[in-house]
Scaffold this active site. Sequence first.
Site, PDB file in Angstrom:
ATOM      1  N   CYS A   2       9.421  -9.012  14.859  1.00  0.00           N
ATOM      2  CA  CYS A   2      10.099  -9.705  13.776  1.00  0.00           C
ATOM      3  C   CYS A   2      10.893  -8.688  12.967  1.00  0.00           C
ATOM      4  O   CYS A   2      10.419  -7.599  12.691  1.00  0.00           O
ATOM      5  CB  CYS A   2       9.162 -10.448  12.832  1.00  0.00           C
ATOM      6  SG  CYS A   2       8.216 -11.743  13.600  1.00  0.00           S
ATOM      7  N   ARG A  27      13.896  -6.615  17.679  1.00  0.00           N
ATOM      8  CA  ARG A  27      12.502  -6.762  17.260  1.00  0.00           C
ATOM      9  C   ARG A  27      11.957  -8.168  17.545  1.00  0.00           C
ATOM     10  O   ARG A  27      10.744  -8.391  17.469  1.00  0.00           O
ATOM     11  CB  ARG A  27      12.363  -6.476  15.764  1.00  0.00           C
ATOM     12  CG  ARG A  27      12.734  -5.075  15.393  1.00  0.00           C
ATOM     13  CD  ARG A  27      12.594  -4.879  13.910  1.00  0.00           C
ATOM     14  NE  ARG A  27      11.205  -4.853  13.498  1.00  0.00           N
ATOM     15  CZ  ARG A  27      10.492  -3.748  13.332  1.00  0.00           C
ATOM     16  NH1 ARG A  27      11.046  -2.582  13.540  1.00  0.00           N
ATOM     17  NH2 ARG A  27       9.246  -3.804  12.951  1.00  0.00           N
ATOM     18  N   TRP A  73       9.760 -13.109  16.296  1.00  0.00           N
ATOM     19  CA  TRP A  73       9.014 -13.054  17.560  1.00  0.00           C
ATOM     20  C   TRP A  73       7.750 -13.864  17.278  1.00  0.00           C
ATOM     21  O   TRP A  73       6.912 -13.462  16.485  1.00  0.00           O
ATOM     22  CB  TRP A  73       8.684 -11.606  17.908  1.00  0.00           C
ATOM     23  CG  TRP A  73       8.076 -11.435  19.266  1.00  0.00           C
ATOM     24  CD1 TRP A  73       8.741 -11.254  20.441  1.00  0.00           C
ATOM     25  CD2 TRP A  73       6.683 -11.385  19.595  1.00  0.00           C
ATOM     26  NE1 TRP A  73       7.846 -11.111  21.476  1.00  0.00           N
ATOM     27  CE2 TRP A  73       6.581 -11.182  20.976  1.00  0.00           C
ATOM     28  CE3 TRP A  73       5.505 -11.499  18.840  1.00  0.00           C
ATOM     29  CZ2 TRP A  73       5.356 -11.088  21.637  1.00  0.00           C
ATOM     30  CZ3 TRP A  73       4.284 -11.410  19.492  1.00  0.00           C
ATOM     31  CH2 TRP A  73       4.226 -11.204  20.881  1.00  0.00           C
ATOM     32  N   ASN A  99       6.556 -10.550   8.379  1.00  0.00           N
ATOM     33  CA  ASN A  99       6.264  -9.917   9.667  1.00  0.00           C
ATOM     34  C   ASN A  99       4.771  -9.589   9.633  1.00  0.00           C
ATOM     35  O   ASN A  99       4.298  -8.991   8.671  1.00  0.00           O
ATOM     36  CB  ASN A  99       7.117  -8.637   9.779  1.00  0.00           C
ATOM     37  CG  ASN A  99       6.890  -7.902  11.074  1.00  0.00           C
ATOM     38  OD1 ASN A  99       6.250  -8.409  11.990  1.00  0.00           O
ATOM     39  ND2 ASN A  99       7.428  -6.699  11.153  1.00  0.00           N
ATOM     40  N   GLY A 100       4.034 -10.002  10.660  1.00  0.00           N
ATOM     41  CA  GLY A 100       2.587  -9.735  10.661  1.00  0.00           C
ATOM     42  C   GLY A 100       1.810 -11.016  10.907  1.00  0.00           C
ATOM     43  O   GLY A 100       2.385 -12.026  11.330  1.00  0.00           O
ATOM     44  N   GLU A 485       5.769   2.864  35.831  1.00  0.00           N
ATOM     45  CA  GLU A 485       6.877   2.639  34.893  1.00  0.00           C
ATOM     46  C   GLU A 485       8.057   1.956  35.591  1.00  0.00           C
ATOM     47  O   GLU A 485       8.700   1.079  35.028  1.00  0.00           O
ATOM     48  CB  GLU A 485       7.273   3.986  34.262  1.00  0.00           C
ATOM     49  CG  GLU A 485       8.472   3.967  33.340  1.00  0.00           C
ATOM     50  CD  GLU A 485       8.347   3.072  32.109  1.00  0.00           C
ATOM     51  OE1 GLU A 485       7.253   2.555  31.838  1.00  0.00           O
ATOM     52  OE2 GLU A 485       9.371   2.853  31.450  1.00  0.00           O
ATOM     53  N   LYS A 489       9.557  -1.656  34.471  1.00  0.00           N
ATOM     54  CA  LYS A 489      10.975  -1.900  34.146  1.00  0.00           C
ATOM     55  C   LYS A 489      11.471  -3.153  34.862  1.00  0.00           C
ATOM     56  O   LYS A 489      12.157  -3.980  34.292  1.00  0.00           O
ATOM     57  CB  LYS A 489      11.860  -0.711  34.533  1.00  0.00           C
ATOM     58  CG  LYS A 489      11.728   0.542  33.706  1.00  0.00           C
ATOM     59  CD  LYS A 489      12.250   0.435  32.288  1.00  0.00           C
ATOM     60  CE  LYS A 489      11.241  -0.088  31.348  1.00  0.00           C
ATOM     61  NZ  LYS A 489      10.413   0.640  30.541  1.00  0.00           N
ATOM     62  N   GLU A 492       9.869  -6.336  33.343  1.00  0.00           N
ATOM     63  CA  GLU A 492      10.316  -6.634  31.984  1.00  0.00           C
ATOM     64  C   GLU A 492      11.681  -7.306  31.942  1.00  0.00           C
ATOM     65  O   GLU A 492      11.881  -8.238  31.174  1.00  0.00           O
ATOM     66  CB  GLU A 492      10.435  -5.332  31.168  1.00  0.00           C
ATOM     67  CG  GLU A 492       9.132  -4.790  30.673  1.00  0.00           C
ATOM     68  CD  GLU A 492       9.329  -3.479  29.915  1.00  0.00           C
ATOM     69  OE1 GLU A 492       8.717  -3.325  28.857  1.00  0.00           O
ATOM     70  OE2 GLU A 492      10.077  -2.604  30.383  1.00  0.00           O
ATOM     71  N   HIS A 508      -6.415  -0.176  50.003  1.00  0.00           N
ATOM     72  CA  HIS A 508      -7.573  -0.931  49.497  1.00  0.00           C
ATOM     73  C   HIS A 508      -7.172  -2.273  48.904  1.00  0.00           C
ATOM     74  O   HIS A 508      -7.905  -2.828  48.093  1.00  0.00           O
ATOM     75  CB  HIS A 508      -8.319  -0.085  48.459  1.00  0.00           C
ATOM     76  CG  HIS A 508      -8.812   1.205  49.013  1.00  0.00           C
ATOM     77  ND1 HIS A 508      -9.781   1.268  49.998  1.00  0.00           N
ATOM     78  CD2 HIS A 508      -8.448   2.489  48.765  1.00  0.00           C
ATOM     79  CE1 HIS A 508     -10.002   2.535  50.314  1.00  0.00           C
ATOM     80  NE2 HIS A 508      -9.202   3.296  49.585  1.00  0.00           N
ATOM     81  N   LYS A 607      10.550  -5.265  20.904  1.00  0.00           N
ATOM     82  CA  LYS A 607      10.615  -3.814  20.996  1.00  0.00           C
ATOM     83  C   LYS A 607       9.433  -3.153  20.299  1.00  0.00           C
ATOM     84  O   LYS A 607       8.896  -2.156  20.757  1.00  0.00           O
ATOM     85  CB  LYS A 607      11.927  -3.368  20.354  1.00  0.00           C
ATOM     86  CG  LYS A 607      12.143  -1.891  20.351  1.00  0.00           C
ATOM     87  CD  LYS A 607      12.990  -1.493  21.522  1.00  0.00           C
ATOM     88  CE  LYS A 607      12.967  -0.019  21.793  1.00  0.00           C
ATOM     89  NZ  LYS A 607      12.656   0.299  23.174  1.00  0.00           N
TER      90      LYS A 607
HETATM   91  C1  G6P Z   1       6.454  -3.005  23.431  1.00  0.00           C
HETATM   92  C2  G6P Z   1       7.791  -2.605  24.025  1.00  0.00           C
HETATM   93  C3  G6P Z   1       7.587  -1.523  25.077  1.00  0.00           C
HETATM   94  C4  G6P Z   1       6.841  -0.349  24.484  1.00  0.00           C
HETATM   95  C5  G6P Z   1       5.519  -0.781  23.848  1.00  0.00           C
HETATM   96  C6  G6P Z   1       4.891   0.346  23.042  1.00  0.00           C
HETATM   97  O1  G6P Z   1       5.710  -3.685  24.367  1.00  0.00           O
HETATM   98  O2  G6P Z   1       8.437  -3.728  24.591  1.00  0.00           O
HETATM   99  O3  G6P Z   1       8.845  -1.082  25.553  1.00  0.00           O
HETATM  100  O4  G6P Z   1       6.597   0.606  25.478  1.00  0.00           O
HETATM  101  O5  G6P Z   1       5.738  -1.862  22.941  1.00  0.00           O
HETATM  102  O6  G6P Z   1       5.737   0.639  21.959  1.00  0.00           O
HETATM  103  P1  G6P Z   1       5.737   2.014  21.187  1.00  0.00           P
HETATM  104  O7  G6P Z   1       6.776   1.820  20.114  1.00  0.00           O
HETATM  105  O8  G6P Z   1       4.367   2.202  20.632  1.00  0.00           O
HETATM  106  O9  G6P Z   1       6.098   3.075  22.149  1.00  0.00           O
END
Ligand code: G6P
Length: 612
Positions: A2, A27, A73, A99-100, A485, A489, A492, A508, A607
Amino acid sequence: MCGIVGYVGENKVYPFLIQGLKRLEYRGYDSAGLAISNGSLLVHKCKGRVADLERHVLSKETEGTVGIAHTRWATHGEPNDRNAHPHLSMNRHFALVHNGIIENYAELKIDLAKNGYLFQSETDTEVLVNLIEFFYQQSDEINAEIAVRLALSKVVGAFGIAVICREEKDQLIVARRGSPLVIGIGQGEYFVASDATPLIGYTDNVIYLNDNDVAVITKNNLTLKTLDDKPASFKISRVDRSIGEIEKGEFAHFMLKEIFEQPKTIEDTFRGRISHDHTAIVLGGLLDIFPKLIKAKRIILIGCGTSWHAALVGEYLIETYARVPVEVEYASEFRYRNPILSADDVVIAISQSGETSDTLVALRMAKERGATILGICNVVGSSIARETDAGVYTHAGIEIGVASTKAFTAQVTVITLFALKLAFAKGEITEAHYHEIIQELTEIPEKIRTILAGHLRIEEIAAKYKDASNALYLGRGALFPVALEGALKLKEISYLHAEGYAAGEMKHGPIALVDDNLPVVVVAPKDHYYEKIVSNIQEVKARKGNIIAVATEGDTVLKEMVNDVFEIPESHTAVAPLLAIIPLQLFSYYIAVMRGCDVDQPRNLAKSVTVE
Ligand code: G6P
């Protein structure tokens, strides 16, 4: 998670609010809305993106010089017009953005309902705004500030809020506990936002609110107190950012821009930390604490999402070179599982935003239990950066694409510097070896430029696999987290199911998935795992899987063996993760674009996740 913006001053508030929301849209983007105070409270909000809000507001009144806005969000209540913020109190005295999460909202709602309150939405936020109004209406002695304070004293949970009151039309009230808020100081005007991005170009001077701060702001005055009405201390910080950092420039998406920025962001991250002659590493933020780190019995790395993957790379590097036992934990698990910690432990939180709630709370818990706590954060002045005993900033610049790219490589750069420095200080590696790896690290940006220059080939390969419905990513050693990772990607941004696996574990279970439809991405540069991973490739090939290998330039053996190759320059094993991830980022990017996905704002994600 948010985005909040607010303004009080002499200028029309609407343009700042809309632009601020656009800059904060990473956000959250389920719905957006704004409220303006001009004697009455104008509220405009709708489901969808900020662009939808802009269209919605086109023919509506937006006059006023005090206002708040929000991009959401969703937590409580589905994304729709009613649940969008700002929320108005029942008698329209207050509008609030939040936010929260208000954890005790259900019981507060019952009490308010007994007092005749009716609710339009399913949100916890509407409960809070009505609670403020409820106190406000108890007596003439209670002004908006007191009402906000009284209401927040009843709240269990996290909040960053901005509130305006119909009767006190020249004023904005903001407060935080757990969710970040920053106040920008202008000339006869103040700006408020959940991070400093909307303030760029308006002011460089900011105050980061601490937990339990309440600020009452008019165009010429700012009063900062604690929730229990005591004067609060604050410091004015400078935000050193340029507009260019928050614009896409020539790139189609922020993610692509950020992928291409990596040679520079990695350089920025090691600049000033590696001596000119490439023989020493200086981590200024850890200077005082380093003697303690050398004696650490154990290092625990915590993080979420991509940052957790950077932590896994760190585990390999620190254990291999510094010979200290390392544990890597998801912050969300660590905080709830009553971990055994002592004063000999060092807990390092890795976080791009420095605000991820699970990571922050886990860190506080580690501190309470006596561990030394450090942070590797990207956002300067963020909560984790401020609450840790010491730390190192990754200088990746503002990352806007929701799928993290340059923040990851900057985190891995810092963790590599840290592992090497610790290793050398502990006498675990020779001077020659230390110098060799530092030199290799300094060559990484140029090598990444070479990979990026071949982006068209990666795009061509992506076109072949864009219609897959599953993908498997394999790696070994420090390249196993790179496989994780790479898979993340793809998931996501293209919504393809992708799984990362340690290549040796494939037999396995995941091997059962292999058929002639399954793309299998194997990270297989020429390192000491090479023979083993070639065997894994053979296992996939025998079952007709389509293999895409990340291979060292000139590896003709692999080229013959697999369907497609992403070439990366030869490098030392210690720095290979920084190269191997680049083609995987581009591969996901191109697949997502070809599938018509919204790369910078993928569905359901945010984010910065400031709720548990
Ligand atoms: C969210 C984002 C990710 C990020 C994660 C941790 O899920 O979408 O891209 O890796 O949070 O965020 P941080 O700011 O703690 O790295």
